[in-house]
Write an enzyme that holds these catalytic residues in place. Structure first.
Site, PDB file in Angstrom:
ATOM      1  N   ILE A  30       0.836  -1.199   0.000  1.00 32.08           N
ATOM      2  CA  ILE A  30       0.000   0.000   0.000  1.00 32.08           C
ATOM      3  C   ILE A  30       0.873   1.252   0.000  1.00 32.08           C
ATOM      4  O   ILE A  30       1.994   1.224   0.507  1.00 32.08           O
ATOM      5  CB  ILE A  30      -0.963  -0.013   1.209  1.00 32.08           C
ATOM      6  CG1 ILE A  30      -1.918   1.186   1.188  1.00 32.08           C
ATOM      7  CG2 ILE A  30      -0.218  -0.131   2.527  1.00 32.08           C
ATOM      8  CD1 ILE A  30      -3.044   1.109   2.233  1.00 32.08           C
ATOM      9  N   CYS A  31       0.371   2.325  -0.572  1.00 34.51           N
ATOM     10  CA  CYS A  31       0.978   3.661  -0.560  1.00 34.51           C
ATOM     11  C   CYS A  31       2.235   3.676  -1.426  1.00 34.51           C
ATOM     12  O   CYS A  31       2.173   3.419  -2.611  1.00 34.51           O
ATOM     13  CB  CYS A  31       1.246   4.102   0.876  1.00 34.51           C
ATOM     14  SG  CYS A  31       1.659   5.847   1.067  1.00 34.51           S
TER      15      CYS A  31
END
Length: 182
Positions: free
Chosen positions: A102-103
């Site tokens: 994620i991110c």
């Protein structure tokens, strides 16, 4: 029982890592927070101290269903610099075993060539590091054995998608309702 390993390095985004841990544990999934720093106490990107369950060197990962990389800086950079973790990610990719990031962390997968031909998401500005990937719209995407998501604001979507992958849509929907998630 299903098992997930969440990898932590100093500078990780606390919400991205801990939302996954919290929601998956609520779903009955065994989650192990793994430090890649050689020490159990990890300091997140917002200076919140977290004690990892284990050190990377103490785990063999044979029982893992999904390996999870939270984002944050400089945590993402530290994850990508860990030779043992990058070798493990390549091994899981070759075996088509579960990987999630994620991110900024999907950039680690992109740098390793694991997103070639996959649809993926990341934090805006990291797209060029998703080498060979088709950049998706939305908050979370699973393409084959790899799940990616955009960032802190999509952490619940990300964790619920991992719940869906491991426990089914009914359990993910049940959890979404219990946490009052729209």
């Amino acid at each position: 029982m299903r098992k997930v390993y969440v990898f932590l390095a100093d500078g990780f985004e606390e919400i991205e890592g801990l939302t996954v841990v919290d929601i998956l544990r609520r779903a009955g999934v065994e989650v192990c927070m793994v430090s890649v720093t050689g020490k159990r106490m990890i300091r997140g990107s917002h200076h919140i101290g977290i004690e990892a369950d284990a050190l990377f060197e103490e785990c063999d990962f044979a029982d893992a269903d999904i390996l999870v990389l939270p984002g944050g800086m400089p945590g993402t950079r530290h994850l990508g610099e860990h030779a043992g973790l990058t070798a493990l990610l390549k091994e899981f990719h070759e075996a088509q075993r579960g990987i999630a990031a994620i991110c900024a962390a999907p950039s680690v997968l992109g740098d390793l060539g694991l997103l070639e031909g996959k649809t993926a998401l990341c934090y805006p500005g990291f797209e060029e590091r998703l080498i060979g990937a088709r950049i998706a719209d939305g908050t979370v995407v699973t393409d084959g054995h790899i799940t990616t998501s955009r960032g802190m604001g999509t952490a619940i979507d990300f964790a619920l998608e991992l719940t869906r992958r491991l426990c089914g849509a009914e359990k993910a929907n049940e959890l979404a309702a219990t946490i009052m998630y729209a």
